[in-house]
Design an enzyme around this catalytic site. Structure first.
Site, PDB file in Angstrom:
ATOM      1  N   ARG A  98       0.838  -1.204   0.000  1.00  0.00           N
ATOM      2  CA  ARG A  98       0.000   0.000   0.000  1.00  0.00           C
ATOM      3  C   ARG A  98       0.869   1.248   0.000  1.00  0.00           C
ATOM      4  O   ARG A  98       1.702   1.426   0.884  1.00  0.00           O
ATOM      5  CB  ARG A  98      -0.896   0.035   1.238  1.00  0.00           C
ATOM      6  CG  ARG A  98      -2.100  -0.877   1.143  1.00  0.00           C
ATOM      7  CD  ARG A  98      -3.000  -0.674   2.338  1.00  0.00           C
ATOM      8  NE  ARG A  98      -4.189  -1.488   2.213  1.00  0.00           N
ATOM      9  CZ  ARG A  98      -5.428  -1.033   2.341  1.00  0.00           C
ATOM     10  NH1 ARG A  98      -5.628   0.232   2.601  1.00  0.00           N
ATOM     11  NH2 ARG A  98      -6.456  -1.834   2.230  1.00  0.00           N
ATOM     12  N   GLY A  99       0.669   2.107  -0.986  1.00  0.00           N
ATOM     13  CA  GLY A  99       1.290   3.427  -1.006  1.00  0.00           C
ATOM     14  C   GLY A  99       2.809   3.433  -0.990  1.00  0.00           C
ATOM     15  O   GLY A  99       3.480   2.410  -1.043  1.00  0.00           O
ATOM     16  N   THR A 106     -11.889  -5.487  -6.373  1.00  0.00           N
ATOM     17  CA  THR A 106     -11.986  -4.883  -5.058  1.00  0.00           C
ATOM     18  C   THR A 106     -13.086  -5.539  -4.247  1.00  0.00           C
ATOM     19  O   THR A 106     -14.199  -5.735  -4.745  1.00  0.00           O
ATOM     20  CB  THR A 106     -12.275  -3.373  -5.168  1.00  0.00           C
ATOM     21  OG1 THR A 106     -12.702  -2.893  -3.895  1.00  0.00           O
ATOM     22  CG2 THR A 106     -13.367  -3.067  -6.183  1.00  0.00           C
ATOM     23  N   ILE A 107     -12.796  -5.904  -3.005  1.00  0.00           N
ATOM     24  CA  ILE A 107     -13.839  -6.446  -2.140  1.00  0.00           C
ATOM     25  C   ILE A 107     -14.682  -5.329  -1.550  1.00  0.00           C
ATOM     26  O   ILE A 107     -15.718  -5.583  -0.942  1.00  0.00           O
ATOM     27  CB  ILE A 107     -13.250  -7.324  -1.018  1.00  0.00           C
ATOM     28  CG1 ILE A 107     -12.372  -6.484  -0.087  1.00  0.00           C
ATOM     29  CG2 ILE A 107     -12.485  -8.490  -1.586  1.00  0.00           C
ATOM     30  CD1 ILE A 107     -11.924  -7.240   1.143  1.00  0.00           C
ATOM     31  N   ASP A 108     -14.223  -4.076  -1.686  1.00  0.00           N
ATOM     32  CA  ASP A 108     -14.992  -2.930  -1.195  1.00  0.00           C
ATOM     33  C   ASP A 108     -16.058  -2.496  -2.196  1.00  0.00           C
ATOM     34  O   ASP A 108     -16.949  -1.728  -1.840  1.00  0.00           O
ATOM     35  CB  ASP A 108     -14.061  -1.748  -0.924  1.00  0.00           C
ATOM     36  CG  ASP A 108     -13.029  -2.070   0.141  1.00  0.00           C
ATOM     37  OD1 ASP A 108     -13.377  -2.816   1.066  1.00  0.00           O
ATOM     38  OD2 ASP A 108     -11.898  -1.589   0.040  1.00  0.00           O
ATOM     39  N   THR A 137      -5.607   1.761  -6.244  1.00  0.00           N
ATOM     40  CA  THR A 137      -4.711   1.139  -7.226  1.00  0.00           C
ATOM     41  C   THR A 137      -4.929   1.738  -8.613  1.00  0.00           C
ATOM     42  O   THR A 137      -3.972   2.012  -9.346  1.00  0.00           O
ATOM     43  CB  THR A 137      -4.951  -0.376  -7.271  1.00  0.00           C
ATOM     44  OG1 THR A 137      -4.727  -0.930  -5.968  1.00  0.00           O
ATOM     45  CG2 THR A 137      -4.021  -1.044  -8.260  1.00  0.00           C
TER      46      THR A 137
END
Length: 231
Positions: free
Chosen positions: A45-46, A99-101, A73
């Site tokens: 991440r990042g 994405t799971i979100d 992403t």
């Protein structure tokens, strides 16, 4: 079909372009990865450097980049695309929503897990997802990476009660705030009415002052004329 001589997987997210090995991907190596949990490439991440990423894309002679992930992403993919276009490189960048979100606009849900009836054999990938999501331990790496909380089953009732108390407190706070806003609106309306009356009174006083001044001018003119006409 696409004249692609080789395919590589970038390990550990965007940083992998310049800090990890490129993993060769062949039909044999990816044949059964859908039966395994997690990701064979790793994630991060990042904290990536767009210019370094494009430098390595250019150095390795890569002409097609497929980036898989969620909204952040895809934002990174857009930044890579802009840097590639800025340099005039002939490199295609394609974003693949995963994405799971479900937080990417104009895309369908990308991950679903449905219950399997007794006696039925689930698909391997569905079975993996079911097992991962059924783990409620605090050491669940998958849920941690997804940014989801992992309370234990023993603490669920207590957590639910705490959430209800918090919700009730928020509702009460919202009600108090609403009352304050309504009171403020009333005071604002009253203040506006006072200002309007004050402005009207001020205009009336100005009008009276002008009329008085005009009368004084006429009166002074009459007195002056009377004095001048005496024998």
């Amino acid at each position: 079909m696409y004249n692609v001589s080789s395919v590589f997987g970038i390990q550990n997210g965007y940083k992998g372009f310049y800090s990890s090995n490129y993993l060769p991907l062949t039909p044999n190596s990816v044949n059964d990865i859908h039966k395994r949990g997690g990701t064979i490439l790793g994630t991060s991440r990042g904290g990536h450097d767009i210019k370094k990423i494009v430098d390595n894309i250019q150095d390795h002679g890569i002409n097609q980049v497929y980036i898989i992930g969620g909204d952040r992403t895809q934002k990174g993919a857009y930044e890579i695309f802009k840097e590639i276009r800025k340099r005039g490189l002939k490199v295609s960048v394609a974003g693949v929503p995963k994405t799971i979100d479900n937080d990417i606009a104009l895309s369908m849900e990308t991950m679903q897990a449905q219950a399997v009836a007794d006696g039925q054999t689930p698909l391997p990938s569905a079975e993996v997802v079911s097992k991962v999501l059924s783990q409620c331990s605090s050491n669940n790496t998958f849920l941690k990476n997804a940014g989801l909380s992992t309370p234990s089953s023993k603490s669920s009732p207590a957590r639910e009660a705490a959430l209800r108390r918090q919700l009730n407190a928020q509702k009460q706070s919202s009600a108090v705030l609403h009352d304050h806003l309504e009171e403020l609106k009333k005071k604002t309306v009253a203040a506006d009415e006072v200002l309007e009356r004050t402005a009207s009174l001020f205009d009336e006083l100005q009008k009276q002052e002008q009329e008085s001044h005009l009368m004084l001018q006429k009166f002074g003119h009459v007195i002056t004329t009377g004095i001048a006409c005496q024998p």
